[in-house]
Design an enzyme around this catalytic site. Structure first.
Site, short mmCIF file in Angstrom:
data_model
loop_
_atom_site.label_atom_id
_atom_site.label_comp_id
_atom_site.label_asym_id
_atom_site.label_seq_id
_atom_site.Cartn_x
_atom_site.Cartn_y
_atom_site.Cartn_z
CD GLU A 37 -2.88 -0.82 -0.15
OE1 GLU A 37 -2.91 0.27 -0.74
OE2 GLU A 37 -3.41 -1.85 -0.57
C1 LIG Z 1 2.85 -9.71 0.51
C2 LIG Z 1 2.55 -8.64 -0.49
C3 LIG Z 1 1.24 -8.35 -0.82
C4 LIG Z 1 0.95 -7.37 -1.77
N1 LIG Z 1 -0.35 -7.16 -2.15
C5 LIG Z 1 -0.59 -6.37 -3.24
C6 LIG Z 1 -1.90 -6.30 -3.82
O1 LIG Z 1 -2.86 -6.91 -3.32
N2 LIG Z 1 -2.06 -5.55 -4.92
C7 LIG Z 1 -1.05 -4.87 -5.51
O2 LIG Z 1 -1.27 -4.22 -6.52
N3 LIG Z 1 0.20 -4.89 -4.97
C8 LIG Z 1 0.44 -5.64 -3.87
N4 LIG Z 1 1.70 -5.71 -3.34
C9 LIG Z 1 2.76 -4.92 -3.94
C10 LIG Z 1 3.19 -3.78 -3.04
O3 LIG Z 1 2.20 -2.81 -2.96
C11 LIG Z 1 4.53 -3.26 -3.58
O4 LIG Z 1 5.49 -4.25 -3.27
C12 LIG Z 1 4.91 -1.93 -3.00
O5 LIG Z 1 4.05 -0.93 -3.44
C13 LIG Z 1 6.35 -1.53 -3.36
O6 LIG Z 1 6.59 -1.71 -4.72
P1 LIG Z 1 7.87 -2.55 -5.18
O7 LIG Z 1 7.83 -3.83 -4.48
O8 LIG Z 1 7.90 -2.58 -6.66
O9 LIG Z 1 9.10 -1.75 -4.64
P2 LIG Z 1 9.86 -0.56 -5.38
O10 LIG Z 1 8.86 0.41 -5.89
O11 LIG Z 1 10.83 -1.12 -6.33
O12 LIG Z 1 10.62 0.09 -4.16
C14 LIG Z 1 11.87 -0.38 -3.67
C15 LIG Z 1 12.42 0.64 -2.68
O13 LIG Z 1 12.60 1.90 -3.35
C16 LIG Z 1 11.89 2.92 -2.70
N5 LIG Z 1 11.27 3.81 -3.68
C17 LIG Z 1 10.70 3.49 -4.86
N6 LIG Z 1 10.20 4.58 -5.46
C18 LIG Z 1 10.45 5.61 -4.64
C19 LIG Z 1 10.17 7.00 -4.69
N7 LIG Z 1 9.50 7.57 -5.69
N8 LIG Z 1 10.60 7.76 -3.67
C20 LIG Z 1 11.24 7.24 -2.63
N9 LIG Z 1 11.52 5.93 -2.51
C21 LIG Z 1 11.13 5.13 -3.50
C22 LIG Z 1 10.79 2.21 -1.90
O14 LIG Z 1 10.39 2.98 -0.77
C23 LIG Z 1 11.48 0.91 -1.51
O15 LIG Z 1 12.21 1.10 -0.35
C24 LIG Z 1 2.00 -6.65 -2.36
C25 LIG Z 1 3.33 -6.93 -2.00
C26 LIG Z 1 3.61 -7.92 -1.10
C27 LIG Z 1 5.04 -8.25 -0.80
#
Ligand SMILES: Cc1cc2nc3c(=O)[nH]c(=O)nc-3n(C[C@H](O)[C@H](O)[C@H](O)COP(=O)(O)OP(=O)(O)OC[C@H]3O[C@@H](n4cnc5c(N)ncnc54)[C@H](O)[C@@H]3O)c2cc1C
Length: 592
Positions: A436
């Protein structure tokens, strides 16, 4: 392993005394909704939770959901428990009656959600996403979509999911690539979504996916994303699930925690294209999805509170039972007598009480906006909700990391082994500052959209409310120490606000670098406010000779501990904020 019990006394004190539930409900014309009904609701929910859902927590942890040729098979016992949850009407509790809901205030829904989440986060996640689907459809769905899909989603007969994330689109949703091609009265969706919580299961006879995708002529970036409703089974002419739609779970993630919550890779349109229906306006899907995300963000904050509470209850029980000291007469005494164990328990207790207060105040603010009879009042409450949301999401989930870790610490070595259950709370809660929107994203949302976008005005309004509480505390001989601490904290926040307004325009990394510290500072200060409001009420009730003397006097001590041990952290956040982003950004990438 500890039992769970909803902390009724704290919850009812907050809702009835601090928030003023009866008055809020009667001024909204909800004459039959009052504190008495609330107690009955809590008791029933607590009964289902403790008898049916709590035992599933460990079962689900040890028996994760699996995938076979028929789709995802949920953990043992989950379908039966979910059936009871639906049959007892819990899904519909806080939705409008016109869609089949029971019309309870959001605050009641949030408090009851705390019970489900504390019992088993993996179980409760399914309903959290269904609730978000309902909110998004109520706000943005066409009359036809509402009529066809809402009743079964509101009751929980069908569950909902939220499909944002793709391999290349996580925090950066502008990169969403899933396609939606118009065909007659619907669209054909194709693409892959990852990490989809409860993306498939056999507990209900349909699953309704809300999916972000791009139309063929959509502009690039976030202004070209639309929202679609994609059912697992298409509906026949009677509105019953019929033909299988072209969406399938193709794999499940293996995770640190929440093992019973299936985290799915969903393939849309591997064959002919998944039939989907547009929700809201074309290219305005992110805005519509934000309705769902804002609901879910506060809900995830609540998850931080819920597992912290669970961890605290178990640590407390252990601290009373674990004998680890010998008196001069040879008798042994429990670890709760050690000041350092007290420090940890008090931090857990005061932290969870402050978190609960903030989560419930934020939920009540949503109700106040909905119940408002004029647009100006509604807008005022809605602006405040916007301000609270990233703080509730970010601060509650970050503090939960510390609290659940302390829960393990209090168990010593037994906390690190799985059989006590303390480790599961720590593992399960680790996801909450990630999904989220990570804490980094919440910090940016707070600083950028909720503070700088209105030149700090809405924050100034919140600080005035906190200042009023500090002044009232200051005028009481008994509570003036709390007043001084809270007044200092308000000054801290005002200094940080001014620093942000003065510096944010100079360099983008200034605001980005300050976001999380700003969020944490505001969390600690809002927590101090809640504890201050609680102390005022407790002191008034004690003076009037009303209420539970033991609970109320403990509240005064807990508020004092919070102001002495947690509130001062706001100061260190300010120091860090004012240091700016120079040292953060100074190294060349190859110097790392
Ligand atoms: C168990 C689980 C359940 C989930 N459930 C859902 C779901 O139901 N539906 C759904 O759509 N998604 C879901 N997700 C996905 C989840 O919302 C994302 O993992 C999350 O939003 C982060 O995206 P990412 O994993 O691509 O990380 P990234 O976006 O790659 O981020 C990696 C790191 O970089 C930092 N970062 C990235 N962009 C920025 C920025 N602009 N400014 C500052 N820091 C930044 C982040 O804070 C983080 O520390 C789920 C994930 C998990 C693990």
């Amino acid at each position: 392993m500890s039992d769970y019990n909803y902390p009724y006394k704290d919850a009812e004190f907050l809702i009835n005394e601090v928030i003023g539930f009866d008055e809020m409900c009667s001024s909204a014309g909800l004459d039959e909704v009052n504190g008495e009904l609330l107690s009955a609701i809590f008791e029933e929910a607590n009964r289902l939770a403790t008898e049916v859902i709590v035992p599933l927590n460990v079962i689900g942890d040890q028996n994760p959901a699996t995938l076979d040729e028929n789709g995802v098979q949920q953990s043992p016992g989950f379908a039966e428990a979910y059936r009871q949850y639906v049959d007892n009407g819990w899904g519909a509790l806080a939705f409008p009656e016109e869609f089949g809901g029971q019309g309870m205030p959001k605050l009641v829904g949030v408090a009851v959600d705390e019970i489900w989440q504390s019992s088993s986060l993996a179980f409760a996640l399914c309903s959290l996403l269904t609730h978000g689907t309902v909110e998004a459809l109520i706000e943005h769905g066409s009359d036809e979509l509402k009529e066809v899909y809402l009743p079964n989603l509101v009751s929980g007969e069908w569950t909902g999911t939220m499909n944002l994330t793709e391999p290349a689109a996580g925090s950066d949703l502008a990169a969403v690539m899933t396609r939606a091609v118009p065909e007659g009265d619907h669209y054909l969706i194709s693409g892959q979504k990852i990490f989809i919580t409860w993306g498939d299961h056999q507990m209900t006879d349909n699953v309704i996916h809300l999916v972000l995708a791009r139309l063929p002529d959509a502009p690039a970036g976030s202004r070209g994303i639309s929202l679609f409703l994609v059912p697992k089974f298409l509906l026949d002419e009677q509105g019953n699930p019929g033909q299988r739609n072209d969406v399938r779970c193709v794999s499940l993630e293996h995770k640190l925690g929440i093992h019973a919550s299936p985290t799915c890779v969903l393939a849309f349109g591997d064959n002919d294209g998944a039939v989907g229906y547009l929700v809201g306006e074309p290219n305005r899907g992110l805005m519509a999805m934000f309705t769902m995300m804002n609901h879910a963000r506060q809900g995830v904050g609540l998850q931080g509170l819920s597992l912290s509470t669970r961890s605290y209850q178990q640590a407390l029980q252990y601290a009373k039972e674990r004998l680890q000291g010998t008196r001069s007469d040879g008798s042994r005494f429990p670890i709760i007598e050690y000041p350092d164990v007290r420090r940890m328990l008090m931090l857990m207790k005061s932290g969870t009480e402050a978190m609960r207060g903030l989560a419930y105040i934020a939920a009540a603010e949503i109700d106040r906006g909905r119940f408002a009879t004029d647009a100006e009042t509604a807008a005022r409450h809605s602006t405040r909700v916007d301000l609270y949301t990233p703080i509730v999401k970010g601060w509650l989930t970050e503090l939960a990391q510390e609290i659940t870790s302390l829960g393990i610490q209090i168990h010593g070595g037994m906390g690190y082994v799985e059989e006590t259950g303390s480790a599961q709370f720590f593992r399960d809660v680790r996801i909450t500052p990630i999904y989220e929107g990570t804490t980094g994203i919440q910090g940016q949302d707070l600083v950028g959209r909720k503070i700088l976008a209105n030149s700090g005005e809405s924050l100034a309004g919140l600080l005035e409310d906190i200042q009023a509480c500090a002044d009232e505390l200051g005028s009481s001989a008994e509570l003036s120490g709390l007043g001084t601490a809270l007044r200092t904290a308000v000054e801290t926040a005002r200094t940080a606000r001014q620093w942000l307004l003065d510096n944010a325009g100079k360099d983008r990394s200034v605001a980005g670098g300050a976001g999380v510290n700003f969020l944490m500072m505001m969390g600690y200060i809002c927590g101090g406010w809640v504890m201050g409001l609680s102390a005022l009420k407790a002191s008034q009730l004690l003076a009037a000779g009303g209420g539970d003397e033991s609970f109320l006097s403990a509240k005064l001590v807990t508020a004092r501990f919070y102001c002495e041990h947690l509130l001062p952290r706001a100061d260190s956040c300010l120091t860090t904020i004012r240091a700016g982003s120079d040292s953060m950004m100074a190294l060349q990438e190859e110097q790392f």
